[in-house]
Design a protein around this motif. Structure first.
Motif, short mmCIF file in Angstrom:
data_model
loop_
_atom_site.label_atom_id
_atom_site.label_comp_id
_atom_site.label_asym_id
_atom_site.label_seq_id
_atom_site.Cartn_x
_atom_site.Cartn_y
_atom_site.Cartn_z
N TRP A 25 0.93 -1.30 -0.01
CA TRP A 25 -0.01 -0.17 -0.01
C TRP A 25 0.95 1.44 -0.03
O TRP A 25 1.98 1.33 0.69
N LEU A 26 0.62 2.08 -0.88
CA LEU A 26 1.22 3.72 -1.04
C LEU A 26 0.27 4.56 -0.60
O LEU A 26 -0.63 4.68 -1.14
N PHE A 27 0.94 5.75 0.01
CA PHE A 27 -0.04 6.83 0.39
C PHE A 27 0.90 8.12 0.26
O PHE A 27 2.04 8.23 0.66
N SER A 28 0.54 8.90 -1.02
CA SER A 28 1.44 9.83 -1.52
C SER A 28 0.61 11.32 -1.61
O SER A 28 -0.49 11.23 -1.56
N LEU A 29 1.58 12.10 -1.22
CA LEU A 29 1.11 13.69 -1.60
C LEU A 29 2.00 14.35 -2.37
O LEU A 29 3.21 14.34 -1.97
N ASP A 30 1.65 14.86 -3.33
CA ASP A 30 2.82 15.88 -3.95
C ASP A 30 2.11 17.18 -4.54
O ASP A 30 0.66 17.32 -4.40
N ALA A 31 2.92 18.04 -4.92
CA ALA A 31 2.32 19.25 -5.41
C ALA A 31 3.04 19.84 -6.55
O ALA A 31 4.17 19.41 -6.70
N MET A 32 2.60 20.56 -7.58
CA MET A 32 3.08 20.98 -8.90
C MET A 32 2.57 22.32 -9.10
O MET A 32 1.46 22.62 -8.97
N ILE A 33 3.59 23.13 -9.42
CA ILE A 33 3.31 24.27 -9.96
C ILE A 33 3.96 24.72 -11.24
O ILE A 33 5.07 24.71 -11.74
N PRO A 34 3.20 24.93 -12.21
CA PRO A 34 3.69 25.36 -13.46
C PRO A 34 3.73 26.75 -13.81
O PRO A 34 3.17 27.30 -12.86
#
Length: 436
Positions: free
Chosen positions: A426-435
């Motif tokens: 099981w994987l739990f991820s959080l990411d952010a992206m700014i173009p």
């Protein structure tokens, strides 16, 4: 004395004013020149963290790529580009091009590794290309640099207009892609990393037949893996081909694409794949995708001997817009690796391996086996600052993604546990992206 001071002050003031005026005029002329050139400079930054419930001792999320590091932050992509788009609406010639620079943990999966460290057919050590494999950062084991696109483009006023790219460019096949802004989920499906090309080197032509049909054809080179992920300095006489036919409905709700590649290895053995992608807007807020990909390569050097290798995947995406700035989605996939030749764990170890069998990504055992891989991913995209009317524009484009992913493997005729000694994770991820 005061008169002299006043005179000198006046002269200095006039001179300074003239300098400021000239500098301003020069700066303005540069800005005008930049605007007239049609150049665009931009990019994006993407980073996140993934928690692995197995708490793997090797620090990797098994065969999962891109978000492959367990229980730590990754700067996945700092991508900068300069581009001049061609004008496709004109009846005249139009010239342009694009160059991308990518730094981060995703770089190793994006480099031109179309020549493997060991020949696919003979198993002998081979000399990998030097386009972007060794630009920096071996000491970090995780971070690197890739140059995933470097091409010139021309719009040729023939018929309805022909666009031609020459150089190194992303593949037009499949659904998911390398650039973070083009994907709903933080992690990628198995098919992207293990069953399809990322890039090509050569020539790609795109022709719009009519408002519904578009056809693409490419001549690819610089690769010993069927025309995939080629560079500029080796295997340049090993040419392959690509074809892609796409159809859009009149109401733009449905899109279908059928494409594939054909090429050869360094010893002239065939390597081919095809991909079918169906996209449909079920409602104005719900979008569905169904993709099937199948690949085949002849006389591959496998542990059990020289065999033909095959792989296929079927995966589906479904996304729904709850609000203008909030969407949810689900992705499900089955990837069949008939010969245990396409999926490796951890994949970074293989990607960073030289022709002496040493990987600068770490001294960690690399495992693979004939198996079926299953993955289900739940995700959410949230743009919290979309409705702001003030502030730095890139911040208003901030996209925060939350993912929950479950992976499981069913091995074929043998025991196989690629998830740090387990059959699932099981994987739990959080990411952010700014173009920007």
């Amino acid at each position: 004395m005061n008169d002299h001071i006043k005179t000198i002050s006046a002269v200095l003031g006039i001179t300074l004013s003239a300098i400021i005026t000239v500098d301003h005029a020069f700066a303005s002329s540069l800005v005008d020149l930049y605007k007239r050139s049609g150049l665009e400079i931009g990019g994006w930054i993407n980073g996140g963290a993934t928690y692995n419930a197995n708490n793997p001792s090797d620090g990797f999320n098994g065969p999962v790529t891109f978000a492959d590091r367990a229980n730590r932050f990754q700067l996945n992509q700092l991508n900068l580009f300069i581009e001049r788009s061609v004008d496709t609406e004109t009846s005249n010639w139009s010239l342009g091009g694009r160059f991308d620079f990518l730094f981060g943990t995703d770089a190793i999966y994006t480099q031109a590794f179309g020549i493997s460290a060991f020949d696919e057919n003979t198993g002998e050590p081979s000399g990998r290309g030097n386009w972007d494999l060794n630009l920096c950062c071996k000491s970090t084991r995780t971070y690197g640099i890739a140059l995933p696109q470097a091409y010139l483009e021309a719009h040729v006023p023939v018929g309805n207009g022909l666009n031609v790219k020459a150089g190194h460019f992303y593949t037009p096949l499949g659904y998911e892609s390398v650039p973070a802004p083009d994907n709903f989920f933080y992690t990628r499906a198995y098919i992207l990393n293990s069953g399809e090309p990322f890039t090509h080197t050569g020539f790609l032509g795109t022709y719009t037949i009519d408002k519904n049909w578009t056809i693409q054809g490419a001549a690819t080179t610089g690769s010993a893996t069927g025309g995939w992920d080629g560079g500029f300095d080796k295997q340049l006489d090993n040419w392959g081909g690509l074809a892609n036919l796409s159809w859009n409905s009149d109401d733009k709700r449905t899109r279908m694409a059928l494409g594939g590649t054909y090429g050869q290895t360094a010893v002239n053995e065939p390597w081919m794949m095809y991909s079918v992608v169906l996209q449909h807007w079920l409602t104005p807020k719900m979008h569905g995708v169904l993709q099937h990909t199948h690949g085949w390569a002849a006389d591959i050097n496998l542990p059990e001997g020289i065999r033909n290798a095959a792989w296929y995947s079927i995966n589906t995406h479904l996304t729904y817009d709850l609000q203008k700035n909030l969407s949810i989605g689900i992705r499900a996939e089955r990837f069949h690796d008939r010969n245990g030749w396409r999926v490796f764990s951890p994949y970074r170890i293989l990607s960073a391996m030289n022709n002496k069998g040493v990987s600068y990504a770490g001294n960690i055992p690399l495992v693979s086996a004939p198996a079926d891989y299953y993955a289900v991913t739940l995700g959410m995209n949230w743009k919290p600052a979309m409705h702001w009317n003030k502030g730095w524009r890139p911040v208003r484009n901030l996209n925060i993604r939350k993912n929950i992913r479950y992976d499981r493997v069913d091995s074929i005729d043998m025991a196989f546990h690629p998830f740090d000694g387990k059959k699932d994770q099981w994987l739990f991820s959080l990411d952010a992206m700014i173009p920007f």
